[in-house]
Design a protein around this motif. Structure first.
Motif: not given
Length: 79
Positions: A23-29
């Motif tokens: 979860d949240g891996f893709w939040d920080d481009n």
């Protein structure tokens, strides 16, 4: 001396792939982009090793077939 540990590389691919599912891996481009670059680099090493291993095995098989042909010209070339 450079030590090449294929098993470790394969394990790194699995770990990096699993981390992408968090979860949240893709939040920080920026972080996810760097992660994917690292994964792709390691995958390339593993895939290149597999391709080269296959080519070597194919070459060894071809050489054995040539040896079995008892063709004097090829025998001279091989020696």
């Amino acid at each position: 001396m450079i030590h090449f540990d294929l098993a470790t590389k394969r394990e790194q691919v699995k770990v990096l792939e699993a981390e992408m599912m968090a979860d949240g891996f893709w939040d920080d481009n920026r972080r996810s982009s760097a992660h994917i670059q690292k994964l792709n680099g390691i995958r390339k090493v593993v895939e290149t090793h597999a391709e080269l291993t296959k080519k070597l095995e194919d070459s060894e098989e071809t050489l054995e077939l040539i040896k079995m042909e008892n063709d004097e010209e090829f025998k001279e070339i091989l020696e």
